[in-house]
Design an enzyme around this catalytic site. Structure first.
Site, PDB file in Angstrom:
ATOM      1  N   HIS A 105       0.728  -1.300  -0.022  1.00 23.36           N
ATOM      2  CA  HIS A 105      -0.057   0.119   0.073  1.00 23.36           C
ATOM      3  C   HIS A 105       1.008   1.182   0.091  1.00 23.36           C
ATOM      4  O   HIS A 105       0.318   2.503  -0.427  1.00 23.36           O
ATOM      5  CB  HIS A 105      -1.055   0.118   1.317  1.00 23.36           C
ATOM      6  CG  HIS A 105      -0.578   0.358   2.368  1.00 23.36           C
ATOM      7  ND1 HIS A 105       0.096  -0.586   3.270  1.00 23.36           N
ATOM      8  CD2 HIS A 105      -0.531   1.506   3.107  1.00 23.36           C
ATOM      9  CE1 HIS A 105       0.513   0.075   4.368  1.00 23.36           C
ATOM     10  NE2 HIS A 105       0.157   1.315   4.478  1.00 23.36           N
ATOM     11  N   ASP A 140       7.843  -7.157   8.568  1.00 22.37           N
ATOM     12  CA  ASP A 140       6.505  -6.266   8.381  1.00 22.37           C
ATOM     13  C   ASP A 140       6.766  -4.887   7.779  1.00 22.37           C
ATOM     14  O   ASP A 140       5.745  -4.550   6.857  1.00 22.37           O
ATOM     15  CB  ASP A 140       5.910  -6.013   9.760  1.00 22.37           C
ATOM     16  CG  ASP A 140       4.618  -5.183   9.817  1.00 22.37           C
ATOM     17  OD1 ASP A 140       3.777  -5.822   9.282  1.00 22.37           O
ATOM     18  OD2 ASP A 140       4.534  -4.154  10.746  1.00 22.37           O
ATOM     19  N   HIS A 156       7.603  -2.010   2.285  1.00 18.82           N
ATOM     20  CA  HIS A 156       7.536  -0.691   2.246  1.00 18.82           C
ATOM     21  C   HIS A 156       8.933   0.087   2.192  1.00 18.82           C
ATOM     22  O   HIS A 156       8.726   0.822   1.264  1.00 18.82           O
ATOM     23  CB  HIS A 156       6.680  -0.231   3.445  1.00 18.82           C
ATOM     24  CG  HIS A 156       5.267  -0.716   3.887  1.00 18.82           C
ATOM     25  ND1 HIS A 156       4.476  -1.494   2.783  1.00 18.82           N
ATOM     26  CD2 HIS A 156       4.712  -1.192   4.886  1.00 18.82           C
ATOM     27  CE1 HIS A 156       3.495  -1.826   3.536  1.00 18.82           C
ATOM     28  NE2 HIS A 156       3.664  -1.932   4.510  1.00 18.82           N
TER      29      HIS A 156
HETATM   30  C1  BG6 Z   1       1.432  -2.539   7.500  1.00 17.11           C
HETATM   31  C2  BG6 Z   1       2.218  -3.017   8.601  1.00 17.11           C
HETATM   32  O1  BG6 Z   1       1.719  -2.871   6.399  1.00 17.11           O
HETATM   33  O2  BG6 Z   1       1.693  -1.018   7.488  1.00 17.11           O
HETATM   34  C3  BG6 Z   1       1.330  -2.366  10.124  1.00 17.11           C
HETATM   35  O3  BG6 Z   1       1.639  -4.235   8.613  1.00 17.11           O
HETATM   36  C4  BG6 Z   1       1.781  -0.793  10.011  1.00 17.11           C
HETATM   37  O4  BG6 Z   1       2.356  -2.770  11.114  1.00 17.11           O
HETATM   38  C5  BG6 Z   1       1.079  -0.197   8.621  1.00 17.11           C
HETATM   39  O5  BG6 Z   1       1.479  -0.109  10.898  1.00 17.11           O
HETATM   40  C6  BG6 Z   1       1.728   1.196   8.330  1.00 17.11           C
HETATM   41  O6  BG6 Z   1       0.981   1.710   7.331  1.00 17.11           O
HETATM   42  P1  BG6 Z   1       0.877   3.551   7.349  1.00 17.11           P
HETATM   43  O7  BG6 Z   1       0.093   3.476   5.919  1.00 17.11           O
HETATM   44  O8  BG6 Z   1      -0.024   3.769   8.365  1.00 17.11           O
HETATM   45  O9  BG6 Z   1       2.257   3.805   7.275  1.00 17.11           O
END
Ligand code: BG6
Length: 491
Positions: free
Chosen positions: A182, A239, A244
C-alpha cells in the site's frame, strides 16, 4: 467487454476474501466508497465479501453501515451511501469445509457474468492464497478477465514466498497477479517519480557526486496491541522493511526508465534490489540494529501489550524497531549509504525520505550545513528543499537553513486519496505498474533472508528502548560513527 455507462470503467465483480476483517472494514470498503463517489465504479459493479461470518447480504450491509460510516463522509451524500451499500453482497465460506457450499454459492452469484472483470482480492492469511486459488479454479470461476490481488505478507522468507508465487502462478498468469504494497499507492511515492523524471534539475545531481546519504524512515506511534499472533512471527524487518521501505528505496535509487510503462519501471526497480550489498553473518552486527520497546509512563512494553496471546520465550526476540545501513553497488550509488529505519511506539508518526546533499566544496561562510530534500509521505504529504539563506540584518552575515516547502494539501485543492483508493482503481483498470512483480518480491526476500539468519544466530536480544522514544542507542550510533545523525535530531 461489459456495457456500462461510466466511460473507461469496466463492470466488475470484486470478491474480497477476509471481507469482514479489519483491513476490509477500515481500508478497502472506505476506499471503494470513495471510488464510487468519484464515478470510478460502473453502476453494475458488485463487491462480494467472503468470510466465515454466516451473514446474509442484509446483515453484511448493516454491519458496513454501522462500522464503516465512521471512516467516510456519508452525511453529505446519503443517497450515494445507500447506492454503495446496495453493491454489497456476502458469501459464507468455510475454509477447508467438507461440503464446499461457499464455493457453490459464489459460483451461483457470479454465474451469467463471465463477461465482467473479476477481481479476487485475497485479504486473508498467506497460507490461504494457494488453496483459495485452487478452489476458485476447481469451481470454474477463473475467467480470462480475472485478476487476483495478494495482500502482504507474501511469505515469511524467500522459500515461502516462492511457494506462494508457485501456487498462485499455477492458476493465474503473472499479468493477472497484483501483489499489493500500500506504500506504492501513497501520493508522495508516486510524486517521487514525477519529481525525479519530470524535472530536469535533479537528475544531474542525483548520484554519489552530490548526495552524501539517504534516510528512509517510517516511524509510528502505535504499538502492537492485539497483534501478537502476527507480529511475533513478523517483526519490523518483515512487516515494514521487506516491503514498504525497500519499495521507497527502489523508487529513490532506480535509473530513469525509458518509458512510463509497467514493465519498464518495474525492471529498473528490480535492478536496484539486485544491486543491494548483502548483509550476512557478523556484518549484521555492524550494519543493522534491532530494538524492542519497553513500558514507559502509561505506555506498555511489547511484552505487556494487551488484547493478544501471552508472550512466549520467542516474543523477547522480536524486533519492534530496526535500523539498517544499506548500500547499492552500482555506478550511481557507490559509497552512498541508504539508512532505513522503522519502529513502533516512537514519539511521532512520520514517514519520509531524506536526501542529504554534500556540503559545498569550499565554504566562504562560517558554519553552514548542506542541502537536504525531504519527501514526506505522512502525516502531511509534501516536499521540502532545505537551503541556506542569509538571515535579514545589517550586521554580520548569519546563515540559516530554511525550507522551500510544497504542501500538497495547501497547493492543490483536490482531496488527497488514500493509498488503497489509487491501488483499487488500478486493479479495476488492470494497471499493474504500482504492484510488485514476482521477481521484485523475491529479490527483496533474497536480501532480507541473510539478515534474518544472522539475527537468529545471535544470542543477544534486541536492544530495549522506552516506548515513546526514537529507538535504541544503537540506531544513533549507526549514523553517529560516520558523523551523521537522523533527520529529527537536527530540527
Ligand atoms: C502495515 C504494517 O503494512 O503498514 C503495519 O503491517 C503498519 O504494522 C502499517 O502499522 C503502516 O502503514 P501506514 O500507511 O499507516 O504507514
Amino acid at each position: 467487454m461489459s456495457t456500462h455507462s461510466v466511460p473507461g470503467v469496466h463492470t466488475a465483480d470484486l470478491v474480497v476474501f477476509g471481507g469482514t476483517g479489519d483491513l476490509s472494514m477500515r481500508k478497502l470498503l472506505p476506499a471503494l466508497y470513495h471510488c464510487d463517489r468519484d464515478g470510478r465504479l460502473s453502476p453494475a459493479t458488485r463487491v462480494i465479501a467472503m468470510s466465515r461470518g454466516g451473514l446474509t447480504d442484509a446483515d453484511f450491509r448493516g454491519k458496513v453501515d454501522a462500522e464503516v460510516r465512521a471512516f467516510v463522509p456519508v452525511d453529505d451524500d446519503p443517497s450515494g451511501w445507500e447506492r454503495f451499500l446496495g453493491r454489497l453482497h456476502h458469501v459464507s465460506v468455510d475454509v477447508g469445509g467438507a461440503d464446499g457450499s461457499g464455493w457453490h454459492d459464489l459460483a451461483a452469484l457470479l454465474a451469467g457474468h463471465e463477461d465482467r472483470d473479476r477481481v479476487f482480492y485475497l485479504a486473508s492469511p498467506p497460507r490461504t492464497f494457494g488453496p483459495f486459488c485452487r478452489e476458485l479454479a476447481a469451481a470454474g470461476l477463473v475467467t480470462p478477465r480475472s485478476r487476483v490481488v495478494l495482500e502482504k505478507p507474501l511469505g515469511h522468507d524467500l522459500p515461502s514466498a516462492q511457494r506462494i508465487n508457485d501456487e498462485v502462478g499455477a492458476i493465474f498468469d503473472e499479468r493477472q497477479i497484483f501483489r499489493i504494497d500500500h506504500y506504492l499507492g501513497k501520493e508522495t511515492v508516486q510524486n517521487l517519480l514525477v519529481l525525479r523524471f519530470a524535472n530536469a534539475f535533479l537528475e544531474p545531481i542525483w548520484n554519489s557526486l552530490w548526495i552524501d546519504h539517504v534516510q528512509i524512515t517510517a516511524a509510528e506511534t502505535v504499538g502492537t496491541p492485539g497483534r501478537r499472533g502476527y507480529y511475533d512471527h513478523a517483526g519490523a524487518l518483515r512487516d515494514m522493511v521487506q516491503n514498504h521501505l525497500l519499495q521507497l528505496l527502489t523508487l529513490t535509487a532506480m535509473e530513469p526508465p525509458a518509458r512510463n510503462d509497467r514493465e519498464a519501471i518495474r525492471d529498473e526497480k528490480v535492478k536496484v534490489l539486485q544491486a543491494l550489498r548483502p548483509i550476512a553473518g557478523t556484518e549484521a552486527g555492524r550494519f543493522t540494529v534491532r530494538g524492542q520497546y519497553t513500558g514507559a509512563g502509561d505506555l506498555p512494553g511489547y511484552l505487556d501489550e494487551p488484547g493478544s496471546t501471552p508472550p512466549t520465550e520467542g516474543s523477547r526476540r522480536v524486533e519492534t524497531f530496526t535500523a539498517i545501513r544499506a548500500e547499492i553497488r552500482n555506478w550511481r550509488w557507490a559509497g552512498v549509504p541508504f539508512y532505513l529505519r522503522t519502529g513502533k511506539r516512537m514519539p511521532y508518526r512520520r514517514s519520509e525520505i531524506v536526501v542529504q546533499f554534500k556540503d559545498v566544496p569550499h565554504s566562504i561562510f562560517p558554519g553552514g550545513s548542506p542541502n537536504r530534500l525531504v519527501l514526506r509521505l505522512q502525516p502531511e504529504e509534501g516536499i521540502e528543499l532545505h537551503i541556506m539563506a542569509k538571515e535579514p540584518g545589517a550586521g554580520e552575515v548569519t546563515l540559516k537553513p530554511v525550507p522551500l516547502a510544497l504542501s500538497f494539501g495547501k497547493t492543490f485543492s483536490n482531496r488527497v486519496p488514500e493509498a488503497y483508493e489509487r491501488l483499487l482503481t488500478d486493479v479495476l483498470a488492470g494497471n499493474p505498474t504500482l504492484f510488485m512483480r514476482r521477481d521484485e518480491v523475491e529479490a527483496a526476500w533474497r536480501w532480507i533472508d541473510p539478515i534474518l539468519d544472522a539475527w537468529r544466530a545471535d544470542p543477544a536480544l534486541p536492544e530495549p528502548y522506552p516506548a515513546g522514544t526514537t529507538g535504541p542507542a544503537g540506531a544513533h550510533e549507526l549514523l553517529g560513527r560516520s558523523g551523521r545523525a537522523w533527520h529529527e535530531e537536527e530540527l
